[in-house]
Scaffold this motif. Structure first.
Motif, PDB file in Angstrom:
ATOM      1  N   TRP A  33       0.815  -1.204   0.000  1.00 46.41           N
ATOM      2  CA  TRP A  33       0.000   0.000   0.000  1.00 46.41           C
ATOM      3  C   TRP A  33       0.846   1.251   0.000  1.00 46.41           C
ATOM      4  O   TRP A  33       1.839   1.341   0.713  1.00 46.41           O
ATOM      5  CB  TRP A  33      -0.934  -0.009   1.208  1.00 46.41           C
ATOM      6  CG  TRP A  33      -2.103  -0.894   0.969  1.00 46.41           C
ATOM      7  CD1 TRP A  33      -2.112  -2.042   0.222  1.00 46.41           C
ATOM      8  CD2 TRP A  33      -3.418  -0.702   1.444  1.00 46.41           C
ATOM      9  NE1 TRP A  33      -3.375  -2.570   0.208  1.00 46.41           N
ATOM     10  CE2 TRP A  33      -4.190  -1.778   0.962  1.00 46.41           C
ATOM     11  CE3 TRP A  33      -4.026   0.262   2.237  1.00 46.41           C
ATOM     12  CZ2 TRP A  33      -5.540  -1.903   1.235  1.00 46.41           C
ATOM     13  CZ3 TRP A  33      -5.368   0.128   2.521  1.00 46.41           C
ATOM     14  CH2 TRP A  33      -6.119  -0.942   2.015  1.00 46.41           C
ATOM     15  N   GLY A  34       0.450   2.197  -0.800  1.00 43.85           N
ATOM     16  CA  GLY A  34       1.138   3.483  -0.827  1.00 43.85           C
ATOM     17  C   GLY A  34       0.715   4.309   0.375  1.00 43.85           C
ATOM     18  O   GLY A  34       0.014   3.811   1.250  1.00 43.85           O
ATOM     19  N   PRO A  35       1.148   5.569   0.424  1.00 42.25           N
ATOM     20  CA  PRO A  35       0.746   6.440   1.527  1.00 42.25           C
ATOM     21  C   PRO A  35      -0.779   6.478   1.613  1.00 42.25           C
ATOM     22  O   PRO A  35      -1.462   6.514   0.592  1.00 42.25           O
ATOM     23  CB  PRO A  35       1.293   7.805   1.108  1.00 42.25           C
ATOM     24  CG  PRO A  35       2.377   7.497   0.154  1.00 42.25           C
ATOM     25  CD  PRO A  35       2.002   6.231  -0.540  1.00 42.25           C
ATOM     26  N   GLU A  36      -1.291   6.455   2.813  1.00 43.05           N
ATOM     27  CA  GLU A  36      -2.735   6.373   2.984  1.00 43.05           C
ATOM     28  C   GLU A  36      -3.473   7.588   2.441  1.00 43.05           C
ATOM     29  O   GLU A  36      -3.025   8.709   2.563  1.00 43.05           O
ATOM     30  CB  GLU A  36      -3.078   6.218   4.467  1.00 43.05           C
ATOM     31  CG  GLU A  36      -3.254   4.779   4.869  1.00 43.05           C
ATOM     32  CD  GLU A  36      -2.103   4.288   5.733  1.00 43.05           C
ATOM     33  OE1 GLU A  36      -2.213   4.438   6.943  1.00 43.05           O
ATOM     34  OE2 GLU A  36      -1.130   3.773   5.186  1.00 43.05           O
TER      35      GLU A  36
END
Lengths: 187, 223
Positions: free
Chosen positions: A107-110
């Motif tokens: 997952w990338g930055p939220e």
């Protein structure tokens, strides 16, 4: 058949968190009381005897106890997570095969905070359950059959007496309806 | 990577339900590792499985059953695997420099050049994956411009292109693309002229090659 999605709707994310962090027996018991009957029934409808189904259910719940910290309520509902564990256990036990899994997406930055993401997942899940309930019964039954295990479309054809083409088109229709229904509430 | 050929709903549903033989599972999982579209649809089918489970009813748990369960887990430690970190960099999703999708690496190792290929005639090489069950998955190396012998299928054939490309009478397939051929398909894929084509293929029934020479090939392929 099933309970209305909102009638008992605990925050499974928090429950699982308490199992992972505090090894909380009460929380585990709540998960067991809710899911064990469903799992056993699901497995029996997939062709398992009661004894086999109860054994796999215990297996799955053991995995849940040991891997509770891996449950991420932003990514899947608890019922989906448990379904996936049960599916893989069944492949392992009955077919002695393994199930190749896709590479994890990292997952990338939220985009939003964890709580919001978990809430969105919860709403989507409730919505999907409702959409499934609202399907015409003939279509829903075939979708269920497809999920009950090692049944190919030809097996379902033999069992239901329906022509293969009818089964395929009903499943296709059901999926279209579900997709349509889910797209109606896109935020 | 722009993919034009995807996994059908029918196959994706079987995969989510756990009904797909392992050999096909490798192909599906490998494609999903490269394809956001199919990954999204797979996630949807998994959620559908969860919703079906949620709708089930059964006899309520008895105190005896709960007691048994609690005894079972009483002394079991938590699994040591670390929780999934929530923030990481993006996954490399490229089929470049002989890199293979992760689910395939579990069977053949990290790199193509170290694979124990076996020649099967006409410059074509294969490696059969060690999967269980009756369906077979194999890697195929097809030299540039080479024709795969004309063959039909007793059942389904699912192919993922890993490197290079090939075309048949109807279509062409590049890296990451999925080619689904049914029992009625009779086709003659040809690798593109510019480079060798490497693909991963699963079949659930022996391939039927036409003609004498191809039958020799078939015996070599040992399908």
């Amino acid at each position: 058949m099933g309970k209305a999605p909102d009638s008992d709707d605990p925050d499974w994310g928090s429950v699982m968190h308490r199992i992972a962090e505090a090894r909380d027996i009460d929380s585990f018991s709540a998960v067991f009381r809710h899911f064990a009957p469903r799992l056993t029934s699901f497995l029996m409808r997939s062709g398992a005897t009661r004894a086999e189904a109860e054994e796999v259910t215990q297996d799955v719940m053991t995995v849940l106890w040991q891997k509770a910290h891996l449950f991420d309520p932003r990514r899947a509902s608890l019922s989906t997570w448990i379904f996936a564990i049960a599916r893989n256990r069944r492949i392992d036990r009955l077919r002695k095969e393994r199930r190749p899994e896709p590479q994890e997406v990292l997952w990338g930055p939220e985009q939003a905070d964890d709580h919001t993401e978990a809430m969105i997942m919860k709403q989507d899940t409730a919505h999907l359950t409702r959409a499934l309930t609202e399907l015409p019964e003939k279509q829903r039954k075939l979708i269920e059959r497809a999920f009950f295990g090692d049944l190919s479309h030809s097996d379902i054809a033999r069992e239901t007496g329906l022509p293969l083409g009818t089964i395929k088109s009903r499943i296709r229709l059901a999926l279209e309806r579900l997709r349509h229904s889910m797209s109606q509430t896109t935020r | 990577m722009t993919l034009t050929h995807h996994i059908s709903d029918e196959i994706l549903l079987s995969y989510a339900a756990g009904a797909l033989p392992e050999a096909f599972g490798v192909v599906v999982a490998s494609h999903i590792s490269l394809c956001d579209d199919c990954r999204a649809r797979m996630t949807g089918f998994d959620a559908l499985g969860g919703a079906i489970l949620e709708r089930e009813t059964g006899q309520p748990v008895t105190d005896t059953q709960l007691g048994e369960m609690l005894t079972l887990i009483a002394h079991l430690p938590q699994d040591s695997a670390a929780a999934r970190p929530s923030t990481r960099s993006a996954t490399p999703k490229k089929l470049s420099q002989g890199q293979l999708p992760a689910p395939l690496c579990d069977y053949v190792g990290e790199r193509l050049d170290s694979l124990p290929w076996r020649a099967v005639g006409g410059g074509v090489r294969q490696y059969v994956l060690p999967t269980k069950g009756t369906a077979r998955a194999r890697m195929l190396y097809i030299p540039a411009g080479t024709k795969i012998p004309d063959h039909g299928h007793g059942g389904m054939e699912l192919t993922l292109v890993l490197q290079g490309s090939y075309h048949d009478a109807d279509d062409s397939f590049g890296p990451g693309d999925i080619d689904i051929a049914g029992a009625d398909t009779q086709h003659t894929p040809v690798a593109a002229e510019n480079m060798p084509c490497i693909c991963l293929t699963a079949t659930d029934a022996p391939l039927r090659f036409r003609g004498l020479l191809p039958r020799v090939v078939q015996s070599f392929l040992r399908i």
